[in-house]
Design a protein around this motif. Structure first.
Motif, PDB file in Angstrom:
ATOM      1  N   LEU A   1       0.834  -1.210   0.000  1.00  0.00           N
ATOM      2  CA  LEU A   1       0.000   0.000   0.000  1.00  0.00           C
ATOM      3  C   LEU A   1       0.866   1.257   0.000  1.00  0.00           C
ATOM      4  O   LEU A   1       0.555   2.228  -0.695  1.00  0.00           O
ATOM      5  CB  LEU A   1      -0.933  -0.003   1.211  1.00  0.00           C
ATOM      6  CG  LEU A   1      -2.031  -1.069   1.210  1.00  0.00           C
ATOM      7  CD1 LEU A   1      -2.784  -1.051   2.539  1.00  0.00           C
ATOM      8  CD2 LEU A   1      -2.975  -0.866   0.045  1.00  0.00           C
ATOM      9  N   SER A   2       1.951   1.237   0.752  1.00  0.00           N
ATOM     10  CA  SER A   2       2.862   2.389   0.785  1.00  0.00           C
ATOM     11  C   SER A   2       3.512   2.611  -0.576  1.00  0.00           C
ATOM     12  O   SER A   2       3.656   3.760  -1.018  1.00  0.00           O
ATOM     13  CB  SER A   2       3.943   2.176   1.845  1.00  0.00           C
ATOM     14  OG  SER A   2       3.369   2.133   3.124  1.00  0.00           O
ATOM     15  N   ALA A   3       3.911   1.534  -1.242  1.00  0.00           N
ATOM     16  CA  ALA A   3       4.527   1.660  -2.564  1.00  0.00           C
ATOM     17  C   ALA A   3       3.530   2.217  -3.576  1.00  0.00           C
ATOM     18  O   ALA A   3       3.882   3.079  -4.389  1.00  0.00           O
ATOM     19  CB  ALA A   3       5.054   0.298  -3.032  1.00  0.00           C
TER      20      ALA A   3
ATOM     21  N   THR B   1       9.095   8.639 -14.388  1.00  0.00           N
ATOM     22  CA  THR B   1       8.099   7.670 -14.849  1.00  0.00           C
ATOM     23  C   THR B   1       8.585   6.249 -14.606  1.00  0.00           C
ATOM     24  O   THR B   1       7.822   5.385 -14.159  1.00  0.00           O
ATOM     25  CB  THR B   1       7.787   7.887 -16.346  1.00  0.00           C
ATOM     26  OG1 THR B   1       7.281   9.213 -16.517  1.00  0.00           O
ATOM     27  CG2 THR B   1       6.771   6.891 -16.855  1.00  0.00           C
ATOM     28  N   ALA B   2       9.864   6.008 -14.869  1.00  0.00           N
ATOM     29  CA  ALA B   2      10.431   4.679 -14.600  1.00  0.00           C
ATOM     30  C   ALA B   2      10.378   4.362 -13.105  1.00  0.00           C
ATOM     31  O   ALA B   2      10.051   3.229 -12.710  1.00  0.00           O
ATOM     32  CB  ALA B   2      11.869   4.606 -15.107  1.00  0.00           C
ATOM     33  N   TYR B   3      10.668   5.354 -12.266  1.00  0.00           N
ATOM     34  CA  TYR B   3      10.604   5.171 -10.820  1.00  0.00           C
ATOM     35  C   TYR B   3       9.173   4.854 -10.386  1.00  0.00           C
ATOM     36  O   TYR B   3       8.941   3.930  -9.592  1.00  0.00           O
ATOM     37  CB  TYR B   3      11.123   6.429 -10.118  1.00  0.00           C
ATOM     38  CG  TYR B   3      11.034   6.382  -8.621  1.00  0.00           C
ATOM     39  CD1 TYR B   3      11.725   5.426  -7.877  1.00  0.00           C
ATOM     40  CD2 TYR B   3      10.273   7.313  -7.919  1.00  0.00           C
ATOM     41  CE1 TYR B   3      11.646   5.386  -6.496  1.00  0.00           C
ATOM     42  CE2 TYR B   3      10.191   7.279  -6.538  1.00  0.00           C
ATOM     43  CZ  TYR B   3      10.875   6.315  -5.834  1.00  0.00           C
ATOM     44  OH  TYR B   3      10.794   6.285  -4.465  1.00  0.00           O
ATOM     45  N   ARG B   4       8.213   5.604 -10.909  1.00  0.00           N
ATOM     46  CA  ARG B   4       6.797   5.349 -10.581  1.00  0.00           C
ATOM     47  C   ARG B   4       6.396   3.934 -11.003  1.00  0.00           C
ATOM     48  O   ARG B   4       5.775   3.199 -10.241  1.00  0.00           O
ATOM     49  CB  ARG B   4       5.904   6.375 -11.286  1.00  0.00           C
ATOM     50  CG  ARG B   4       4.414   6.155 -11.006  1.00  0.00           C
ATOM     51  CD  ARG B   4       3.523   6.780 -12.038  1.00  0.00           C
ATOM     52  NE  ARG B   4       3.822   6.206 -13.336  1.00  0.00           N
ATOM     53  CZ  ARG B   4       3.534   6.790 -14.485  1.00  0.00           C
ATOM     54  NH1 ARG B   4       2.963   7.976 -14.522  1.00  0.00           N
ATOM     55  NH2 ARG B   4       3.823   6.187 -15.634  1.00  0.00           N
ATOM     56  N   ASP B   5       6.798   3.540 -12.206  1.00  0.00           N
ATOM     57  CA  ASP B   5       6.459   2.200 -12.698  1.00  0.00           C
ATOM     58  C   ASP B   5       7.110   1.120 -11.843  1.00  0.00           C
ATOM     59  O   ASP B   5       6.518   0.065 -11.603  1.00  0.00           O
ATOM     60  CB  ASP B   5       6.871   2.058 -14.160  1.00  0.00           C
ATOM     61  CG  ASP B   5       6.072   2.972 -15.080  1.00  0.00           C
ATOM     62  OD1 ASP B   5       5.024   3.506 -14.647  1.00  0.00           O
ATOM     63  OD2 ASP B   5       6.508   3.159 -16.236  1.00  0.00           O
ATOM     64  N   HIS B   6       8.330   1.392 -11.384  1.00  0.00           N
ATOM     65  CA  HIS B   6       9.033   0.448 -10.500  1.00  0.00           C
ATOM     66  C   HIS B   6       8.260   0.283  -9.183  1.00  0.00           C
ATOM     67  O   HIS B   6       8.115  -0.833  -8.681  1.00  0.00           O
ATOM     68  CB  HIS B   6      10.455   0.931 -10.241  1.00  0.00           C
ATOM     69  CG  HIS B   6      11.247   0.022  -9.363  1.00  0.00           C
ATOM     70  ND1 HIS B   6      11.765  -1.173  -9.790  1.00  0.00           N
ATOM     71  CD2 HIS B   6      11.586   0.123  -8.050  1.00  0.00           C
ATOM     72  CE1 HIS B   6      12.397  -1.769  -8.797  1.00  0.00           C
ATOM     73  NE2 HIS B   6      12.305  -1.006  -7.725  1.00  0.00           N
TER      74      HIS B   6
ATOM     75  N   TYR C   1       5.027   0.712  -8.698  1.00  0.00           N
ATOM     76  CA  TYR C   1       3.824  -0.090  -8.989  1.00  0.00           C
ATOM     77  C   TYR C   1       4.187  -1.566  -9.183  1.00  0.00           C
ATOM     78  O   TYR C   1       3.483  -2.455  -8.714  1.00  0.00           O
ATOM     79  CB  TYR C   1       3.103   0.424 -10.240  1.00  0.00           C
ATOM     80  CG  TYR C   1       2.179   1.590  -9.989  1.00  0.00           C
ATOM     81  CD1 TYR C   1       1.192   1.533  -9.022  1.00  0.00           C
ATOM     82  CD2 TYR C   1       2.291   2.758 -10.732  1.00  0.00           C
ATOM     83  CE1 TYR C   1       0.336   2.602  -8.800  1.00  0.00           C
ATOM     84  CE2 TYR C   1       1.446   3.833 -10.516  1.00  0.00           C
ATOM     85  CZ  TYR C   1       0.473   3.759  -9.548  1.00  0.00           C
ATOM     86  OH  TYR C   1      -0.374   4.814  -9.327  1.00  0.00           O
ATOM     87  N   ALA C   2       5.300  -1.811  -9.868  1.00  0.00           N
ATOM     88  CA  ALA C   2       5.706  -3.194 -10.142  1.00  0.00           C
ATOM     89  C   ALA C   2       6.062  -3.940  -8.861  1.00  0.00           C
ATOM     90  O   ALA C   2       5.711  -5.111  -8.699  1.00  0.00           O
ATOM     91  CB  ALA C   2       6.890  -3.214 -11.115  1.00  0.00           C
ATOM     92  N   VAL C   3       6.744  -3.277  -7.934  1.00  0.00           N
ATOM     93  CA  VAL C   3       7.135  -3.960  -6.697  1.00  0.00           C
ATOM     94  C   VAL C   3       5.943  -4.115  -5.749  1.00  0.00           C
ATOM     95  O   VAL C   3       5.912  -5.034  -4.926  1.00  0.00           O
ATOM     96  CB  VAL C   3       8.327  -3.242  -6.028  1.00  0.00           C
ATOM     97  CG1 VAL C   3       7.891  -2.026  -5.233  1.00  0.00           C
ATOM     98  CG2 VAL C   3       9.093  -4.192  -5.138  1.00  0.00           C
ATOM     99  N   ALA C   4       4.956  -3.260  -5.879  1.00  0.00           N
ATOM    100  CA  ALA C   4       3.771  -3.356  -5.014  1.00  0.00           C
ATOM    101  C   ALA C   4       2.984  -4.638  -5.275  1.00  0.00           C
ATOM    102  O   ALA C   4       2.402  -5.211  -4.342  1.00  0.00           O
ATOM    103  CB  ALA C   4       2.865  -2.137  -5.221  1.00  0.00           C
ATOM    104  N   GLU C   5       2.998  -5.096  -6.507  1.00  0.00           N
ATOM    105  CA  GLU C   5       2.205  -6.283  -6.862  1.00  0.00           C
ATOM    106  C   GLU C   5       2.664  -7.559  -6.146  1.00  0.00           C
ATOM    107  O   GLU C   5       1.857  -8.226  -5.489  1.00  0.00           O
ATOM    108  CB  GLU C   5       2.207  -6.473  -8.379  1.00  0.00           C
ATOM    109  CG  GLU C   5       1.258  -7.545  -8.854  1.00  0.00           C
ATOM    110  CD  GLU C   5      -0.187  -7.276  -8.484  1.00  0.00           C
ATOM    111  OE1 GLU C   5      -0.916  -8.242  -8.167  1.00  0.00           O
ATOM    112  OE2 GLU C   5      -0.600  -6.098  -8.471  1.00  0.00           O
TER     113      GLU C   5
END
Length: 171
Positions: free
Chosen positions: A21-23, A68-73, A75-79
């Motif tokens: 949730l934090s990510a 954008t890459a950081y944001r996507d990272h 989201y990717a680690v949150a999953e």
């Protein structure tokens, strides 16, 4: 080293859900910053022309690409954090229930092994048939607990792998 009953029961897989949730929240904040910056750069492009404007636009695009890459990272680690946290929480709950149910009649060791409790030992002494029944039931109860321990360990290792995999894919 295999996981023990006390390790699993005292674990806190909900912390993975909290981290997820934090990510996600951090990714949303970064996304909002990206949107604001894009708007500002669009205004800059409309209001200013020249070499300095071109350099600012180029630098801005590069910076936004990194963000954008950081944001996507994030989201990717949150999953995998969310998926693993939910799975581990469920397995821990099942293990607690299995150990609590077994503890009513069995002595449960930290490695998941079980031995007959006082009343079952007394009952086993009554006849060889009853002793054999208790021995067979012991195997069933012990295997159920050890299987849950093994599933928890496998889920934990898989969650760790999935999180590392996100980093490998982005590197």
């Amino acid at each position: 080293m295999p996981y023990t009953v006390s390790q699993v029961v005292n674990s806190d897989p909900e912390s993975l859900l909290t981290a997820s949730l934090s990510a996600r929240a951090a990714a949303q904040r970064v996304g909002a910053q990206i949107d604001r910056a894009r708007t500002q750069f669009a205004h800059l492009a409309d209001d200013w022309t020249g070499t300095a404007a071109d350099a600012a636009q180029k630098q801005g695009r590069e910076s936004l690409d990194e963000q954008t890459a950081y944001r996507d990272h994030l989201y990717a680690v949150a999953e995998p954090l969310a998926t693993g946290g939910a799975q581990l929480t469920e397995l821990r709950t099942h293990l607690k229930k299995a150990v609590d149910a077994a503890a009513a009649q069995w002595d449960v060791a930290d490695d998941g092994g079980v031995t007959p409790g006082f009343w079952l030992r007394w009952y086993a002494r009554v006849s060889p048939v009853q002793a054999l029944q208790i021995a067979a039931k012991r195997i069933e109860v012990e295997n159920a607990i050890k299987l849950l321990l093994a599933k928890f360990e496998a889920a934990d290792r898989d969650t760790g792998y999935q999180i590392r995999k996100v980093g490998w894919e982005l590197a």
